[in-house]
Motif scaffolding. Structure first.
Motif: not given
Length: 819
Positions: A416-428
């Motif tokens: 979740m970014d600073d503005e409260g928007n959700r998203g995904t983050l890719k990890w390795f």
């Protein structure tokens, strides 16, 4: 120490902006550093010599090798492996691959043969380049040769000469049907996300894009504040991700790289090289740094090169107490860092103003680091030990050709970014275990790569076994279906075959009857045709016999006529010649009869006139006598002499007519002999006419030997041979064939002028021919029909020489030749 790169300060604003926008390795090396020192290559053999190259020299050699590879068919995306020690040739080859957007796949040359071949197979190589060795039995050369033969790779070699620089030997083998540019440059379009390097890791092959490597290099330069003209030694080999990262960062910043040469990095030789080439920083593994520390403790530190910093790159840290001793001995700070191939070799780092011994530092620009429980894929709390995972702009996206390894290492989490928007983050997941403290410093406590590799291998084996079992089950079901279908098909096939057999037998019977009927009909027709042919043959034979008899009778009559005409061996003549002679003789005889009739007629008329005149004279004399007697009784003298003269004239005229007739017959026969029966010693008889159709013609005998003798006197003639040919008007004409002397200049007008100057007009040949040589023993008759005769109009005027003098002779005085 983190901040903008100091080397940018010396560049114009346009160059700064371009460098900061670097997204592909096609743009390296930079020509803007043209005169700056780029590489110092220490010799790779004990007999070699040190070589120094500027950026522009590297640029030119990279351009040359890139063109050579395009010429050999290397296109963007072609995987080109190379196995060689750290060398200047390896650097040129690596950058040339980047220039043409091919994929570089560095292979550890120290691997055993089996592991070496597996590494080549894993990276998907099409070409393998190795050093050109002096000894064909060199261990690396044999290893590359065997691997290329087994994996069907192009085995190329690279070497360097003093005069020509780096040279790529392709041995005439290409990757395709023609050069890469044969179809235009449409294939040469590079996306920054395209793969630049296939780098081997403990888990699998990691494809690294141009953008990822560029971002890692820019972050490295910015973190350690590298500047133009700063020098370093390339301690890690190029098959290690840290060697590739250091190489790109040094060229990006306009720095200078020293290659350790024979034997690789040596702690004992390092300080001498550092002082000789003004080395200002070093990036090496923890083991290499400790070796350097131990060697340093054994030697004197007087007048030693002062380094700006030393970077330790590895998965382990040097103990804090030992690290302090190392820094005191080297008299420079040692910054420990962390970076796996999956992160382009640069994920965390200690800095001058923010460091903690015993850790590998904090995440570098553009990278996030977290510790995960890989079973739940949840982020662990501070100081909890789990698996290190990375995310960011220079992190790989997957493993090459290994879905199991990718599934085990790559995953996404919600953010979740600073503005409260959700998203995904890719990890390795890197395969290393560690923890993050409250200040963000990462500690590495071990690795799970071997365990993960074993798990991946077990998963792949299980998956492979399941696939095999599923394939076996499907094959069994398909076999049962095929069996049932085969039984039904066999029954249907049997019925079909029986029906087909019955139909075949019926057709065969009908065909047999038809053939028998046709045979009987053909036999009847053949018998009738044979009878008709026999009758026709009998008729034809009778006709042929009659024609043959008639022809023999005609031939006998013709031979008799020719014999009577004085022709010897008339049977040796061909039909055309014999018929021509007979026709000529008949014409001569007809002319003779006509002449004889004319002469006899004139003679008869003259005799009749003479008798008339004699009778008139006698009558006149008698009248005179009678008158004289009557007048005076005297007898006058009669002119008896005139009467006798008239009688003699008439007799002479008759004799002349007979003689002329005999001469005409004789002339006709001699003309026939000259035209059709002459041999080498007989002359040709040529007729001369006044042009009056009713007048007699004059026959001139032409000795051909005299003609030949006259022509051989010509200074340009080597051999001359004269011959006769039939002529409708003159009976026969004289021709002459000559063989020019070597180098002589000759033409038909010259030959004719010479003949006219020494021969009477009837003996001058009508036409001259030339021959390259005179056949031995050829007769005049054979020569007259020879295909070797060539027209002098096609003669070039000279014979087999390049330079010919003008004629040096003068015509001889006329010589009388009896006709």
């Amino acid at each position: 120490m983190q901040g903008s790169a100091s080397f940018l300060r010396a560049l114009p604003s346009a160059d700064k902006e371009e460098l900061l926008k670097l997204t592909t390795l096609v743009e390296l090396p930079k020509s803007r550093y043209a005169t700056k020192l780029a590489v110092t290559s220490c010799p790779n053999t004990r007999r070699g010599r040190k070589a120094i190259f500027s950026h522009i020299e590297v640029y030119k050699m990279v351009e040359s090798i890139a063109g050579r590879m395009r010429e050999a068919g290397i296109r963007p995306g072609t995987v080109c492996a190379f196995a060689m020690p750290t060398s200047f040739e390896a650097i040129i080859y690596f950058y040339a691959l980047m220039w043409i957007a091919a994929i570089a796949a560095p292979i550890d040359p120290s691997l055993d043969e089996q592991a070496f071949q597996k590494a080549l197979s894993d990276v998907g190589a099409k070409v393998l380049v190795s050093p050109l060795a002096d000894d064909s039995e060199d261990e690396l050369t044999l290893k590359c040769k065997n691997a290329s033969a087994k994996l069907d790779l192009l085995d190329w070699h690279i070497h360097r000469t003093i005069n020509e620089g780096v040279i790529l030997e392709t041995h005439g083998r290409m990757t395709g049907a023609g050069a890469a540019w044969a179809g235009g440059a449409g294939d040469f379009k590079l996306d920054p996300e395209e793969t630049a390097v296939h780098m081997s890791s403990a888990v699998g092959v990691v494809p690294l894009s141009h953008r990822a490597l560029c971002e890692a290099a820019k972050s490295f330069v910015s973190t350690y504040v590298l500047a133009v003209n700063m020098s370093t030694m390339l301690a890690p080999p190029l098959h290690d991700i840290h060697g590739v990262l250091i190489l790109i960062a040094a060229f990006y910043s306009g720095g200078h790289i020293v290659l350790p040469g024979y034997g690789g990095f040596s702690p004992e030789k390092f300080w001498d090289l550092a002082k000789a080439h003004d080395i200002t920083w070093l990036s090496a593994s923890p083991d290499q740094i400790l070796d350097l520390y131990e060697a340093n403790e054994k030697t004197s530190a007087i007048d030693r090169q002062q380094l700006t910093f030393v970077r330790s790159c590895g998965s382990t840290c040097i103990a804090p107490e030992l690290l302090e001793q190392v820094e005191k001995s080297l008299k420079t700070p040692v910054y420990e860092s962390y970076g796996t191939p999956e992160a382009c070799g640069f994920a965390t780092a200690n800095r001058l103003d923010f460091r903690r011994p015993g850790t590998v530092g904090t995440p570098v620009n553009g990278i996030d680091v977290a510790i995960f429980d890989m079973d739940t894929r949840q982020i662990l709390d501070t100081n909890e030990v789990g698996e290190i995972a990375i995310s960011g702009q220079h992190v790989a996206q997957s493993y090459l050709h290994s879905e199991a390894a990718t599934e085990a290492a790559v995953f996404e989490t919600e953010v979740m970014d600073d503005e409260g928007n959700r998203g995904t983050l890719k990890w390795f997941a890197t395969g290393d275990r560690g923890a993050v403290d409250s200040d963000g410093f990462v500690s590495v406590v071990g690795n799970s790569r071997q365990l993960r590799a074993a798990e991946i291998e077990a998963q792949e084996e299980k998956k492979s076994k399941e696939i095999e079992e599923e394939a076996a089950r499907k094959a069994e079901e398909e076999e049962k279906e095929r069996s049932a279908v085969a039984v039904l098909a066999a029954k249907e096939e049997g019925e079909r075959l029986r029906a087909e057999e019955e139909e075949r037998l019926r057709i065969e019977e009908e065909e047999r009857k038809r053939i028998e009927e046709e045979r009987r009909e053909k036999e009847k027709k053949a018998a009738a045709a044979a009878a008709a042919a026999a009758a026709a043959a009998a008729t034809a034979a009778a006709a042929a016999t009659a024609a043959s008899l008639k022809k023999e009778e005609e031939r006998a009559e013709r031979s008799a006529a020719l014999t009577r005409a004085g022709i010897e061996n008339p049977d040796d003549l061909d039909d055309e010649t014999a018929n021509a002679i007979l026709a000529r003789l008949e014409a001569i005889e007809e002319n003779h009869r006509r002449l004889q009739q004319d002469v006899e007629g004139r003679n008869a008329a003259e005799l009749e006139e003479m008798r008339r005149r004699v009778e008139a004279a006698e009558a006149e004399a008698e009248r005179a006598l009678n008158a004289s007697l009557e007048q005076n009784g005297q007898i006058h003298d009669v002119r008896v002499e005139e009467l006798e003269a008239a009688v003699r004239a008439a007799a002479a005229s008759a004799a002349s007519s007979a003689s002329n007739t005999r001469e005409a017959v004789k002339a006709a026969r001699e003309v026939a002999d000259a035209a059709y029966g002459t041999n080498q010693s007989q002359p040709v008889e040529v007729k001369e006419s006044t042009g009056d159709q009713g007048a007699l013609t004059k026959t001139v005998r032409v000795p051909l030997d005299d003609v030949e003798a006259a022509m051989r006197n010509h200074p340009a003639v080597s051999v001359a041979k004269a011959f006769g040919r039939k002529d409708k008007r003159f009976g026969a004409e004289v021709f002459c064939a000559i063989v020019p002397k070597r180098g002589a200049r000759v033409s038909e007008p010259w030959l004719k002028l010479h003949a006219q100057s020494v021969l009477p007009a009837p003996m001058v040949p009508k036409k001259f021919y030339y021959m390259t040589e005179m056949p031995t023993g050829i007769s005049r008759r054979e020569l007259s029909e020879s295909p070797l005769l060539q027209d002098l109009s096609s003669f070039s005027g000279f014979s087999d020489v390049k330079h010919v003098k003008g004629p040096q002779w003068k015509p001889k005085p006329k010589r009388r030749v009896d006709a």
